[in-house]
Design a protein around this motif. Structure first.
Motif: not given
Length: 366
Positions: A67-73, A196-201
């Motif tokens: 879920r890192s921003v580096l891979w999102l599209d 979102p808490p699930e993406d924070l880490r």
């Protein structure tokens, strides 16, 4: 995996050096993957970046998370960048950086060798740690460094984690709990209030990693090239434009990242831009292996140390500010001598840093 892919995966820098003279600026790695670096190709690729997918790195995604921003599209990537970008604006942190740089320089032992890359890594991690969490937490940052070194500290470790147990995460549950505690109790809540808490880490780890690893390497390489160039240390202190040109040339010849991620077309073709090869292309840069801060500005698509297109590093200005302030303060307060005139780069994933053996001896200026 064919022989070309194997050489690319196992012996990245020797492989890149072996194809450096390919004038068309591309190499077929497999039926569905190409390595590219011709400036015209790169300029077109970055122009159309929004239309492409960006597959996760097989080395870094098990560390940073899927879920890192580096891979999102798409819209999700755009929204996350808008959330994260304001906290990476360099001008907000000049006083903070000055304070932490002065402290780190004061801690340097006079006359004793210190690993150059290790010192810049510790300093830049302190800076991004303060930005993300709002406080100094040496215990947390020390644990983060040890976790990262266990996975990227040598090429053998990196390859073992990537190929011996593919598809598994490299998380440390105890470290993750420490990171999330700091992120959720930060004042002001730089991330926890907006993600979102699930993406924070994944975002916290990505910020800490991307916010210090390449900046540290770029700073260390800049110090290295200044040390190798007689008289340059004194000249850059008197000429800010020369300092900027020196940093730019260091980023060209010793980019802190060798590759700029993957791009995938709609039919599944993957293009991997090579920063390392684009910056050493003889048709673009005469005498490409020579360090020359007086070089003319390159054409579009020929210089992209911070990536390009929609994936360009949002922390670019912060990184450049850190490099300027660290190098300037170090040269102003200390005389620097390195223990070698040449050094073999160390790969940490696709990042390229001076090796641990490169040490600096810092003595007080009188």
């Amino acid at each position: 995996m064919n022989r070309t892919e194997l050489r690319f995966a196992l012996h990245l820098l020797p492989f890149l050096d072996s194809v450096e003279d390919f004038e068309d600026g591309l190499v077929k790695l497999s039926d569905r993957r190409w390595l590219v670096w011709h400036p015209d190709v790169m300029a077109a690729l970055f122009r159309h970046d929004r239309d492409l997918r960006h597959p996760p790195s097989r080395t870094l995604s098990p560390l940073l998370g899927n879920r890192s921003v580096l891979w999102l599209d798409g819209d999700e990537h755009t929204a996350y960048r808008r959330t994260l970008a304001p906290m990476l604006r360099g001008h907000r942190y000049r006083a903070l950086i000055d304070e932490m740089v002065e402290r780190s320089i004061a801690e340097l032992p006079s006359g004793d060798p210190v690993g150059l890359a290790q010192w810049t890594r510790k300093l830049t991690l302190r800076i991004i740690g303060r930005i993300v969490f709002g406080v100094d937490d040496e215990e947390l940052l020390g644990a983060f460094t040890r976790w990262l070194d266990r996975r990227l500290g040598s090429r053998v470790r990196t390859l073992a984690h990537r190929y011996l147990t593919p598809g598994t995460t490299r998380f440390d549950p105890h470290l993750d709990r420490m990171l999330l505690h700091r992120a959720t109790t930060a004042e002001p809540p730089a991330l926890a209030a907006f993600l979102p808490p699930e993406d924070l880490r994944d975002q916290v780890v990505s910020l800490l990693f991307a916010g210090h690893e390449t900046t540290a390497s770029a700073t260390a390489w800049t110090v290295y090239w200044i040390d190798r160039t007689p008289g340059l240390a004194d000249e850059v202190l008197d000429d800010p434009d020369l300092l900027d040109a020196t940093i730019t040339e260091s980023l060209r010849l010793s980019p802190p990242a060798t590759l700029a991620g993957n791009r995938m077309s709609g039919d599944g073709m993957v293009l991997t831009p090579s920063i390392y090869l684009a910056h050493r292309r003889a048709a673009t840069y005469p005498h490409p292996h020579t360090f020359d801060p007086a070089r003319e500005q390159p054409p579009p698509g020929a210089f992209f140390p911070f990536g390009g297109g929609v994936r360009h590093c949002p922390g670019k200005d912060l990184a450049l500010l850190e490099i300027r302030l660290i190098v300037t303060a170090l040269l102003r307060h200390r005389r620097i001598r390195l223990n070698a005139t040449t050094c073999t780069p160390q790969l940490r994933g696709a990042a390229m840093a001076p090796p641990p053996s490169l040490a600096m001896v810092a003595t007080c200026r009188r």
